[in-house]
Design a protein around this motif. Structure first.
Motif, PDB file in Angstrom:
ATOM      1  N   ILE A 103       0.840  -1.200   0.000  1.00 39.26           N
ATOM      2  CA  ILE A 103       0.000   0.000   0.000  1.00 39.26           C
ATOM      3  C   ILE A 103       0.874   1.249   0.000  1.00 39.26           C
ATOM      4  CG2 ILE A 103      -1.670   1.317   1.379  1.00 39.26           C
ATOM      5  CD1 ILE A 103      -2.787  -1.451   2.288  1.00 39.26           C
ATOM      6  N   ILE A 104       1.967   1.215   0.764  1.00 37.31           N
ATOM      7  CA  ILE A 104       2.882   2.356   0.840  1.00 37.31           C
ATOM      8  C   ILE A 104       3.548   2.587  -0.517  1.00 37.31           C
ATOM      9  CG2 ILE A 104       5.034   3.204   1.871  1.00 37.31           C
ATOM     10  CD1 ILE A 104       4.088   1.782   4.500  1.00 37.31           C
ATOM     11  N   GLN A 105       3.965   1.505  -1.179  1.00 39.42           N
ATOM     12  CA  GLN A 105       4.583   1.627  -2.508  1.00 39.42           C
ATOM     13  C   GLN A 105       3.619   2.305  -3.483  1.00 39.42           C
ATOM     14  OE1 GLN A 105       7.530   1.375  -3.408  1.00 39.42           O
ATOM     15  NE2 GLN A 105       8.598  -0.233  -2.304  1.00 39.42           N
ATOM     16  N   GLU A 106       2.349   1.908  -3.440  1.00 44.02           N
ATOM     17  CA  GLU A 106       1.339   2.527  -4.314  1.00 44.02           C
ATOM     18  C   GLU A 106       1.213   4.022  -4.011  1.00 44.02           C
ATOM     19  OE1 GLU A 106      -2.447   0.514  -3.992  1.00 44.02           O
ATOM     20  OE2 GLU A 106      -1.510  -1.437  -4.352  1.00 44.02           O
ATOM     21  N   ALA A 107       1.209   4.361  -2.719  1.00 47.62           N
ATOM     22  CA  ALA A 107       1.070   5.775  -2.327  1.00 47.62           C
ATOM     23  C   ALA A 107       2.292   6.578  -2.760  1.00 47.62           C
ATOM     24  CB  ALA A 107       0.875   5.882  -0.817  1.00 47.62           C
ATOM     25  N   ILE A 108       3.464   5.990  -2.679  1.00 45.31           N
ATOM     26  CA  ILE A 108       4.693   6.667  -3.106  1.00 45.31           C
ATOM     27  C   ILE A 108       4.621   6.947  -4.609  1.00 45.31           C
ATOM     28  CG2 ILE A 108       7.187   6.351  -3.467  1.00 45.31           C
ATOM     29  CD1 ILE A 108       7.252   4.939  -0.714  1.00 45.31           C
ATOM     30  N   GLN A 109       4.176   5.953  -5.376  1.00 48.07           N
ATOM     31  CA  GLN A 109       4.041   6.141  -6.823  1.00 48.07           C
ATOM     32  C   GLN A 109       2.961   7.180  -7.141  1.00 48.07           C
ATOM     33  OE1 GLN A 109       3.325   2.186  -8.246  1.00 48.07           O
ATOM     34  NE2 GLN A 109       5.473   1.559  -8.067  1.00 48.07           N
ATOM     35  N   GLN A 110       1.862   7.114  -6.421  1.00 50.66           N
ATOM     36  CA  GLN A 110       0.735   8.025  -6.638  1.00 50.66           C
ATOM     37  C   GLN A 110       1.132   9.483  -6.382  1.00 50.66           C
ATOM     38  OE1 GLN A 110      -2.663   6.937  -4.255  1.00 50.66           O
ATOM     39  NE2 GLN A 110      -3.620   8.929  -4.510  1.00 50.66           N
ATOM     40  N   THR A 111       1.948   9.713  -5.336  1.00 47.49           N
ATOM     41  CA  THR A 111       2.336  11.078  -4.990  1.00 47.49           C
ATOM     42  C   THR A 111       3.605  11.531  -5.709  1.00 47.49           C
ATOM     43  OG1 THR A 111       3.591  10.296  -3.073  1.00 47.49           O
ATOM     44  CG2 THR A 111       1.306  10.967  -2.683  1.00 47.49           C
ATOM     45  N   GLY A 112       4.308  10.583  -6.304  1.00 55.33           N
ATOM     46  CA  GLY A 112       5.563  10.929  -6.983  1.00 55.33           C
ATOM     47  C   GLY A 112       6.667  11.249  -5.984  1.00 55.33           C
ATOM     48  N   SER A 114       9.978  11.054  -3.801  1.00 49.59           N
ATOM     49  CA  SER A 114      11.285  10.503  -4.136  1.00 49.59           C
ATOM     50  C   SER A 114      12.298  10.647  -3.003  1.00 49.59           C
ATOM     51  CB  SER A 114      11.823  11.182  -5.396  1.00 49.59           C
ATOM     52  OG  SER A 114      11.896  12.579  -5.171  1.00 49.59           O
ATOM     53  N   SER A 115      11.967  11.428  -1.985  1.00 48.06           N
ATOM     54  CA  SER A 115      12.910  11.605  -0.884  1.00 48.06           C
ATOM     55  C   SER A 115      12.163  11.704   0.437  1.00 48.06           C
ATOM     56  CB  SER A 115      13.740  12.876  -1.095  1.00 48.06           C
ATOM     57  OG  SER A 115      12.904  14.007  -0.928  1.00 48.06           O
ATOM     58  N   LYS A 116      12.938  11.731   1.508  1.00 44.12           N
ATOM     59  CA  LYS A 116      12.346  11.821   2.842  1.00 44.12           C
ATOM     60  C   LYS A 116      11.557  13.123   3.017  1.00 44.12           C
ATOM     61  CE  LYS A 116      13.592  10.844   7.590  1.00 44.12           C
ATOM     62  NZ  LYS A 116      14.630  10.573   8.544  1.00 44.12           N
ATOM     63  N   ALA A 117      11.888  14.138   2.239  1.00 48.85           N
ATOM     64  CA  ALA A 117      11.189  15.419   2.312  1.00 48.85           C
ATOM     65  C   ALA A 117       9.728  15.286   1.860  1.00 48.85           C
ATOM     66  CB  ALA A 117      11.902  16.457   1.446  1.00 48.85           C
ATOM     67  N   ASP A 118       9.441  14.245   1.071  1.00 46.86           N
ATOM     68  CA  ASP A 118       8.082  14.018   0.566  1.00 46.86           C
ATOM     69  C   ASP A 118       7.244  13.143   1.497  1.00 46.86           C
ATOM     70  OD1 ASP A 118       8.658  15.439  -1.782  1.00 46.86           O
ATOM     71  OD2 ASP A 118       9.528  13.655  -2.718  1.00 46.86           O
ATOM     72  N   MET A 119       7.786  12.829   2.657  1.00 45.38           N
ATOM     73  CA  MET A 119       7.116  11.907   3.570  1.00 45.38           C
ATOM     74  C   MET A 119       5.722  12.407   3.966  1.00 45.38           C
ATOM     75  SD  MET A 119       8.656  10.201   6.940  1.00 45.38           S
ATOM     76  CE  MET A 119       7.608   9.284   8.046  1.00 45.38           C
ATOM     77  N   GLY A 120       5.572  13.706   4.183  1.00 43.41           N
ATOM     78  CA  GLY A 120       4.281  14.276   4.566  1.00 43.41           C
ATOM     79  C   GLY A 120       3.206  14.011   3.538  1.00 43.41           C
ATOM     80  N   LYS A 121       3.576  14.146   2.256  1.00 40.99           N
ATOM     81  CA  LYS A 121       2.617  13.887   1.174  1.00 40.99           C
ATOM     82  C   LYS A 121       2.140  12.433   1.222  1.00 40.99           C
ATOM     83  CE  LYS A 121       5.138  16.015  -2.265  1.00 40.99           C
ATOM     84  NZ  LYS A 121       5.559  16.105  -3.651  1.00 40.99           N
ATOM     85  N   VAL A 122       3.105  11.527   1.374  1.00 36.28           N
ATOM     86  CA  VAL A 122       2.794  10.096   1.384  1.00 36.28           C
ATOM     87  C   VAL A 122       1.921   9.756   2.593  1.00 36.28           C
ATOM     88  CG1 VAL A 122       3.761   7.766   1.482  1.00 36.28           C
ATOM     89  CG2 VAL A 122       4.924   9.529   0.145  1.00 36.28           C
ATOM     90  N   VAL A 139       3.656   2.584  10.250  1.00 36.17           N
ATOM     91  CA  VAL A 139       3.485   3.137   8.896  1.00 36.17           C
ATOM     92  C   VAL A 139       4.588   4.153   8.621  1.00 36.17           C
ATOM     93  CG1 VAL A 139       1.983   4.504   7.387  1.00 36.17           C
ATOM     94  CG2 VAL A 139       0.997   2.738   8.854  1.00 36.17           C
ATOM     95  N   SER A 140       4.818   5.046   9.570  1.00 38.90           N
ATOM     96  CA  SER A 140       5.840   6.077   9.429  1.00 38.90           C
ATOM     97  C   SER A 140       7.222   5.450   9.211  1.00 38.90           C
ATOM     98  CB  SER A 140       5.840   6.956  10.675  1.00 38.90           C
ATOM     99  OG  SER A 140       6.857   7.908  10.602  1.00 38.90           O
ATOM    100  N   LYS A 141       7.528   4.434  10.011  1.00 40.15           N
ATOM    101  CA  LYS A 141       8.827   3.758   9.899  1.00 40.15           C
ATOM    102  C   LYS A 141       8.992   3.111   8.520  1.00 40.15           C
ATOM    103  CE  LYS A 141       9.893  -0.306  11.691  1.00 40.15           C
ATOM    104  NZ  LYS A 141       9.980  -1.419  12.618  1.00 40.15           N
ATOM    105  N   LEU A 142       7.933   2.450   8.043  1.00 36.38           N
ATOM    106  CA  LEU A 142       7.994   1.792   6.738  1.00 36.38           C
ATOM    107  C   LEU A 142       8.100   2.802   5.598  1.00 36.38           C
ATOM    108  CD1 LEU A 142       5.421  -1.104   7.226  1.00 36.38           C
ATOM    109  CD2 LEU A 142       7.896  -1.304   7.038  1.00 36.38           C
ATOM    110  N   VAL A 143       7.391   3.923   5.718  1.00 38.15           N
ATOM    111  CA  VAL A 143       7.472   4.969   4.680  1.00 38.15           C
ATOM    112  C   VAL A 143       8.901   5.486   4.589  1.00 38.15           C
ATOM    113  CG1 VAL A 143       6.762   7.314   4.066  1.00 38.15           C
ATOM    114  CG2 VAL A 143       5.045   5.656   4.771  1.00 38.15           C
ATOM    115  N   LEU A 148      13.859   5.826   1.492  1.00 34.38           N
ATOM    116  CA  LEU A 148      15.323   5.853   1.469  1.00 34.38           C
ATOM    117  C   LEU A 148      15.916   4.782   0.571  1.00 34.38           C
ATOM    118  CD1 LEU A 148      16.034   6.561   5.250  1.00 34.38           C
ATOM    119  CD2 LEU A 148      16.172   8.167   3.341  1.00 34.38           C
ATOM    120  N   SER A 149      15.119   3.753   0.244  1.00 29.96           N
ATOM    121  CA  SER A 149      15.673   2.669  -0.573  1.00 29.96           C
ATOM    122  C   SER A 149      15.570   2.945  -2.045  1.00 29.96           C
ATOM    123  CB  SER A 149      14.957   1.360  -0.246  1.00 29.96           C
ATOM    124  OG  SER A 149      13.576   1.461  -0.502  1.00 29.96           O
TER     125      SER A 149
END
Length: 149
Positions: A103-112, A114-122, A139-143, A148-149
């Motif tokens: 689910i997190i991977q989908e949200a990362i792709q959906q929001t675009g 790419s870095s820890k700075a985008d964590m709030g969006k995700v 959830v926060s830890k996994l995001v 970072l990977s």
């Protein structure tokens, strides 16, 4: 979902079987739900609002458990562990770490993101979807890990 009828039935059952601790937790949950309804000025809470109250109650107990363990108060920690078990009976089934990662991977792709700075969006996209189904800290830890990977 409407929990009050279920809580009322479970409360009667706990009274019959003389389960004092379970009865205490059920009464506390009923009071929390009713207080929230009064605070919001509603006769009945929506499923989402009930879930918010349950999540809040569960989080309070987990925080207390952490503090009691840190202070070496095993007697109180055991009591809170039992309360957590009873509160969990009314929570939706928790997602596994693998399901969360998907689910997190989908949200990362959906929001675009790419870095820890985008964590709030995700997190903003994820938390409404995962409400009550996953611990926010996990959830926060996994995001963070996945960003970072």
């Amino acid at each position: 979902m409407n929990l009050l009828p279920r809580l009322n039935e479970d409360m009667k059952q706990a009274m019959r079987s003389k389960e004092k601790e379970k009865l205490s937790v059920i009464r506390m949950l009923k009071a929390a739900l009713q207080n929230e309804a009064i605070r919001l000025g509603k006769a009945q809470l929506s499923e989402d609002e009930e879930l918010t109250v349950l999540s809040r109650e569960l989080k309070q107990r987990k925080d207390s458990l952490h503090e009691f363990e840190k202070a070496g108060r095993e007697d109180l920690a055991d009591k809170v562990r039992n309360e957590i078990t009873y509160v969990n009976l009314y929570m939706p089934e928790q997602l596994t770490e693998e399901e969360l990662e998907n689910i997190i991977q989908e949200a990362i792709q959906q929001t675009g993101a790419s870095s820890k700075a985008d964590m709030g969006k995700v997190m903003g996209v994820l938390m409404p979807k995962l409400k009550g189904k996953a611990d926010g800290a996990l959830v926060s830890k996994l995001v963070q890990k996945l960003l970072l990977s």
